[in-house]
Design a protein around this motif. Structure first.
Motif, mmCIF file in Angstrom:
data_model
loop_
_atom_site.group_PDB
_atom_site.id
_atom_site.type_symbol
_atom_site.label_atom_id
_atom_site.label_comp_id
_atom_site.label_asym_id
_atom_site.label_seq_id
_atom_site.Cartn_x
_atom_site.Cartn_y
_atom_site.Cartn_z
ATOM 1 N N LEU A 149 0.998 -1.148 0.017
ATOM 2 C CA LEU A 149 -0.010 -0.093 0.010
ATOM 3 C C LEU A 149 0.773 1.112 0.013
ATOM 4 O O LEU A 149 0.617 2.247 -0.786
ATOM 5 N N TYR A 150 1.974 1.395 0.793
ATOM 6 C CA TYR A 150 2.760 2.265 0.807
ATOM 7 C C TYR A 150 3.431 2.786 -0.590
ATOM 8 O O TYR A 150 3.756 3.774 -0.792
ATOM 9 N N LYS A 151 3.857 1.656 -1.191
ATOM 10 C CA LYS A 151 4.423 1.741 -2.418
ATOM 11 C C LYS A 151 3.500 2.458 -3.465
ATOM 12 O O LYS A 151 3.889 3.262 -4.490
ATOM 13 N N SER A 152 2.059 2.119 -3.157
ATOM 14 C CA SER A 152 1.219 2.708 -4.105
ATOM 15 C C SER A 152 0.758 4.218 -3.802
ATOM 16 O O SER A 152 -0.294 4.659 -4.097
ATOM 17 N N GLY A 153 1.430 4.637 -2.543
ATOM 18 C CA GLY A 153 1.013 6.048 -2.141
ATOM 19 C C GLY A 153 0.091 6.024 -1.278
ATOM 20 O O GLY A 153 -0.493 6.956 -0.706
ATOM 21 N N LEU A 154 -0.321 4.871 -0.542
ATOM 22 C CA LEU A 154 -1.418 4.794 0.665
ATOM 23 C C LEU A 154 -0.572 4.577 1.899
ATOM 24 O O LEU A 154 -0.047 3.560 2.032
ATOM 25 N N VAL A 155 -0.712 5.419 2.722
ATOM 26 C CA VAL A 155 -0.082 5.222 4.130
ATOM 27 C C VAL A 155 -1.281 4.624 4.930
ATOM 28 O O VAL A 155 -2.206 5.343 5.450
ATOM 29 N N VAL A 156 -1.061 3.489 5.341
ATOM 30 C CA VAL A 156 -2.008 2.724 6.254
ATOM 31 C C VAL A 156 -1.159 1.845 7.208
ATOM 32 O O VAL A 156 -0.204 1.135 7.005
ATOM 33 N N GLU A 157 -1.646 1.944 8.512
ATOM 34 C CA GLU A 157 -1.033 1.134 9.454
ATOM 35 C C GLU A 157 -1.412 -0.308 9.355
ATOM 36 O O GLU A 157 -2.021 -0.775 8.666
ATOM 37 N N ALA A 158 -0.682 -1.174 10.104
ATOM 38 C CA ALA A 158 -1.151 -2.589 10.138
ATOM 39 C C ALA A 158 -2.420 -3.113 10.407
ATOM 40 O O ALA A 158 -2.972 -3.832 9.708
ATOM 41 N N SER A 159 -3.177 -2.279 11.503
ATOM 42 C CA SER A 159 -4.264 -2.685 11.786
ATOM 43 C C SER A 159 -5.319 -2.303 10.800
ATOM 44 O O SER A 159 -6.410 -2.857 10.559
ATOM 45 N N GLY A 160 -5.099 -1.213 9.921
ATOM 46 C CA GLY A 160 -5.801 -0.778 8.865
ATOM 47 C C GLY A 160 -5.778 -1.445 7.626
ATOM 48 O O GLY A 160 -6.452 -1.425 6.627
ATOM 49 N N SER A 161 -4.604 -2.425 7.557
ATOM 50 C CA SER A 161 -4.500 -3.198 6.130
ATOM 51 C C SER A 161 -4.856 -4.516 6.073
ATOM 52 O O SER A 161 -4.724 -5.252 5.225
ATOM 53 N N ALA A 162 -5.566 -5.049 7.426
ATOM 54 C CA ALA A 162 -5.831 -6.393 7.259
ATOM 55 C C ALA A 162 -6.846 -6.967 6.361
ATOM 56 O O ALA A 162 -6.610 -7.985 5.536
ATOM 57 N N ALA A 163 -7.937 -6.121 5.887
ATOM 58 C CA ALA A 163 -8.758 -6.478 5.044
ATOM 59 C C ALA A 163 -8.064 -6.632 3.574
ATOM 60 O O ALA A 163 -8.287 -7.611 3.003
ATOM 61 N N PHE A 164 -7.261 -5.625 3.291
ATOM 62 C CA PHE A 164 -6.437 -5.522 1.980
ATOM 63 C C PHE A 164 -5.594 -7.108 2.016
ATOM 64 O O PHE A 164 -5.462 -7.706 0.954
ATOM 65 N N ALA A 165 -4.946 -7.368 3.140
ATOM 66 C CA ALA A 165 -4.100 -8.411 3.110
ATOM 67 C C ALA A 165 -4.925 -9.736 2.835
ATOM 68 O O ALA A 165 -4.523 -10.752 2.063
ATOM 69 N N ALA A 166 -6.066 -9.801 3.514
ATOM 70 C CA ALA A 166 -7.021 -10.745 3.239
ATOM 71 C C ALA A 166 -7.319 -11.092 1.693
ATOM 72 O O ALA A 166 -7.260 -12.306 1.281
#
Length: 323
Positions: A273-290
């Motif tokens: 997400l960070y490489k694509s310009g989206l600053v997201v914390e670990a807790s905020g990225s769980a749905a994306f990770a799934a």
């Protein structure tokens, strides 16, 4: 909190909370719902995915929604206490300042020190304790110091406020096939799921996502009652000591399943997400990770909503993630 059942969560209640959130002096943002195809994020699944960017909220996460509804129902000038790994605490501190109240945040020792420092800069007292001791310390504050406890995930007003996120999704995408939401204590998942199902989206499949090391709702589904565990994960915001009772009841009613992601999958998601310009914390990225790790079944050809729930991550934390 009193023993409120899932039956108390009605569409009228959620609509009223939506109006409260939208008119709140705390300035809640109707965050963008952007198509995945308009980002540079990689995607190997043939489906239409939309990202709900709650990392763009004024306090950096969805938590301000529930807090806005909670504080509207309480008088100014009281002394509140809560427990939080950071995001609820930040919104709580922001509201305290506006409502001219005092407060204390009981924080798990596993939460980043930078988050405790941030809350203290708002003028809020912070006490760091082992995760297993969170409720004991809160109880002491209530009994000895006469503070008012605001629960960070197991609270009717909070859940109704969080449901505004689900209502906003439906204003743009009126009948999504799948919605994927991170889950800690379950307040956000319960609110979003209730909003979508009570609005008439009977066929929408809603999935909660938890870290493998902090899977209280997953275990609650298995044991058919809310349970606790010694929760440990890089996603500290998704690692409360127990699943909420009311969130559990609502999730049992409206959620398809809880899926698990590893800390390594969460770390990789934050970096992607960070490489694509989206600053997201670990807790905020769980749905994306799934989603990117194929944990959600039957997405091909579907309209999918992925909740990016928070972006409160400091430079010290980002340094621990892979390039």
């Amino acid at each position: 909190m009193g023993e409120v059942s899932a039956d108390a969560v009605t569409l009228n209640l959620l609509r009223e909370a939506m109006e409260t959130v939208r008119s709140s002096p705390l300035g809640i943002i109707n965050t963008p719902l952007i198509p995945w195809c308009q980002t540079t994020l990689p995607l190997s699944i043939d489906c239409n995915i939309f990202l709900k960017l709650e990392n763009m909220q004024r306090t950096g996460s969805f938590k301000i929604r529930g807090v806005a509804n909670q504080f509207t129902k309480r008088p100014k000038g009281l002394h509140f206490v809560t427990m939080s790994a950071g995001n609820y605490g930040k919104s709580f501190a922001y509201a305290l300042k506006h409502y001219e109240s005092k407060g204390k945040v009981v924080m798990p020792e596993t939460a980043p020190v930078s988050r405790a420092n941030l809350l203290q800069s708002f003028g809020v007292e912070v006490e760091r304790v082992p995760t297993s001791s969170l409720m004991n310390v809160v109880t002491r504050c209530v009994q000895e110091d006469k503070m008012i406890f605001l629960h960070s995930y197991d609270d009717l007003d909070l859940i109704a406020g969080h449901a505004s996120l689900g209502m906003e999704v439906l204003e743009v995408n009126s009948d999504p096939d799948v919605v994927v939401v991170c889950c800690g204590g379950g307040g956000l998942l319960a609110g979003v799921a209730a909003a979508i199902k009570l609005s008439g989206c009977a066929k929408t499949r809603i999935y909660g996502v938890e870290p493998e090391g902090a899977c209280t709702m997953y275990k609650s589904f298995i044991e058919k009652k809310p349970v606790g565990m010694d929760a440990k994960s890089i996603a500290s915001g998704l690692a409360p000591p127990f699943a909420g009772r009311l969130p559990y009841e609502l999730c049992q009613r409206y959620v398809e399943a809880i899926v698990l992601v590893s800390d390594q999958e969460i770390k990789a998601a934050v970096s992607t997400l960070y490489k694509s310009g989206l600053v997201v914390e670990a807790s905020g990225s769980a749905a994306f990770a799934a989603i990117v790790n194929n944990k959600i079944p039957e997405l091909e050809g579907k309209n999918v909503v992925c909740i990016i729930s928070g972006g409160n991550i400091g430079k010290d934390e980002l340094a621990d993630f892979p390039d």
